[in-house]
Design a protein around this motif. Structure first.
Motif, PDB file in Angstrom:
ATOM      1  N   MET A   9      28.848  43.125  49.823  1.00  0.00           N
ATOM      2  CA  MET A   9      29.748  43.864  48.939  1.00  0.00           C
ATOM      3  C   MET A   9      29.270  43.689  47.508  1.00  0.00           C
ATOM      4  O   MET A   9      28.649  42.680  47.181  1.00  0.00           O
ATOM      5  N   PRO A  10      29.583  44.653  46.639  1.00  0.00           N
ATOM      6  CA  PRO A  10      29.234  44.493  45.227  1.00  0.00           C
ATOM      7  C   PRO A  10      29.904  43.245  44.655  1.00  0.00           C
ATOM      8  O   PRO A  10      31.050  42.932  44.999  1.00  0.00           O
ATOM      9  N   ILE A  11      29.201  42.537  43.816  1.00  0.00           N
ATOM     10  CA  ILE A  11      29.715  41.261  43.302  1.00  0.00           C
ATOM     11  C   ILE A  11      30.989  41.439  42.478  1.00  0.00           C
ATOM     12  O   ILE A  11      31.822  40.548  42.413  1.00  0.00           O
ATOM     13  N   LEU A  12      31.190  42.596  41.885  1.00  0.00           N
ATOM     14  CA  LEU A  12      32.390  42.836  41.080  1.00  0.00           C
ATOM     15  C   LEU A  12      33.511  43.520  41.863  1.00  0.00           C
ATOM     16  O   LEU A  12      34.533  43.884  41.300  1.00  0.00           O
ATOM     17  N   SER A  13      33.340  43.674  43.165  1.00  0.00           N
ATOM     18  CA  SER A  13      34.354  44.315  43.992  1.00  0.00           C
ATOM     19  C   SER A  13      35.664  43.526  43.963  1.00  0.00           C
ATOM     20  O   SER A  13      35.661  42.297  43.969  1.00  0.00           O
ATOM     21  N   GLN A  14      36.764  44.241  43.944  1.00  0.00           N
ATOM     22  CA  GLN A  14      38.080  43.608  43.994  1.00  0.00           C
ATOM     23  C   GLN A  14      38.706  43.772  45.375  1.00  0.00           C
ATOM     24  O   GLN A  14      39.882  43.503  45.570  1.00  0.00           O
ATOM     25  N   ASP A  15      37.915  44.232  46.331  1.00  0.00           N
ATOM     26  CA  ASP A  15      38.381  44.368  47.706  1.00  0.00           C
ATOM     27  C   ASP A  15      38.221  43.035  48.436  1.00  0.00           C
ATOM     28  O   ASP A  15      37.454  42.176  48.019  1.00  0.00           O
ATOM     29  N   LEU A  16      38.950  42.879  49.519  1.00  0.00           N
ATOM     30  CA  LEU A  16      38.884  41.672  50.336  1.00  0.00           C
ATOM     31  C   LEU A  16      38.359  42.047  51.715  1.00  0.00           C
ATOM     32  O   LEU A  16      38.956  42.871  52.408  1.00  0.00           O
ATOM     33  N   GLN A  17      37.229  41.479  52.102  1.00  0.00           N
ATOM     34  CA  GLN A  17      36.685  41.716  53.435  1.00  0.00           C
ATOM     35  C   GLN A  17      37.269  40.655  54.363  1.00  0.00           C
ATOM     36  O   GLN A  17      37.289  39.477  54.028  1.00  0.00           O
ATOM     37  N   VAL A  79      40.356  35.924  39.349  1.00  0.00           N
ATOM     38  CA  VAL A  79      38.970  36.363  39.233  1.00  0.00           C
ATOM     39  C   VAL A  79      38.041  35.200  39.575  1.00  0.00           C
ATOM     40  O   VAL A  79      38.214  34.078  39.092  1.00  0.00           O
ATOM     41  N   LEU A  80      37.078  35.476  40.438  1.00  0.00           N
ATOM     42  CA  LEU A  80      36.085  34.485  40.825  1.00  0.00           C
ATOM     43  C   LEU A  80      35.003  34.459  39.761  1.00  0.00           C
ATOM     44  O   LEU A  80      34.443  35.502  39.408  1.00  0.00           O
ATOM     45  N   LYS A  81      34.704  33.305  39.229  1.00  0.00           N
ATOM     46  CA  LYS A  81      33.654  33.176  38.229  1.00  0.00           C
ATOM     47  C   LYS A  81      32.360  32.794  38.935  1.00  0.00           C
ATOM     48  O   LYS A  81      32.283  31.758  39.579  1.00  0.00           O
ATOM     49  N   VAL A  82      31.380  33.660  38.815  1.00  0.00           N
ATOM     50  CA  VAL A  82      30.078  33.440  39.434  1.00  0.00           C
ATOM     51  C   VAL A  82      29.047  33.365  38.327  1.00  0.00           C
ATOM     52  O   VAL A  82      28.981  34.247  37.471  1.00  0.00           O
TER      53      VAL A  82
END
Length: 89
Positions: A9-17, A79-82
């Protein structure tokens, strides 16, 4: 997720797999075995067995529940900080 059959998934996606690891019955749940919960979308289910556990991202985060409990799963989270090297941005 990818090693378990998920997809990148795109790293900035706000969806949940999500993926069900050990379904009780494949019949009625086969359409919900793996998928995405879009931003501002919620999946709601009522647990009908005596007890159960949901594991989030491994075994270190889990929630127990019992028959009749209502489970709501949604993608809204902090927000997840990567931190990536510049060559990956």
């Amino acid at each position: 997720m990818q090693s378990a059959g998920g997809f990148p998934m795109p790293i900035l996606s706000q969806d949940l797999q999500y993926m069900l690891r050990e379904p009780i019955s494949l019949g009625a749940t086969s359409n919900y075995m793996h998928g995405l919960i879009k931003r501002n979308q919620t999946i709601v289910a009522t647990w009908t067995c005596r007890k159960g556990v949901i594991y989030i991202d491994g075994s270190h985060v889990n929630y127990t529940f019992k028959g009749g409990d209502i489970i709501a799963i949604f993608s809204k989270a902090p927000v997840l900080k990567v931190f990536l090297p510049h060559k990956f941005l």
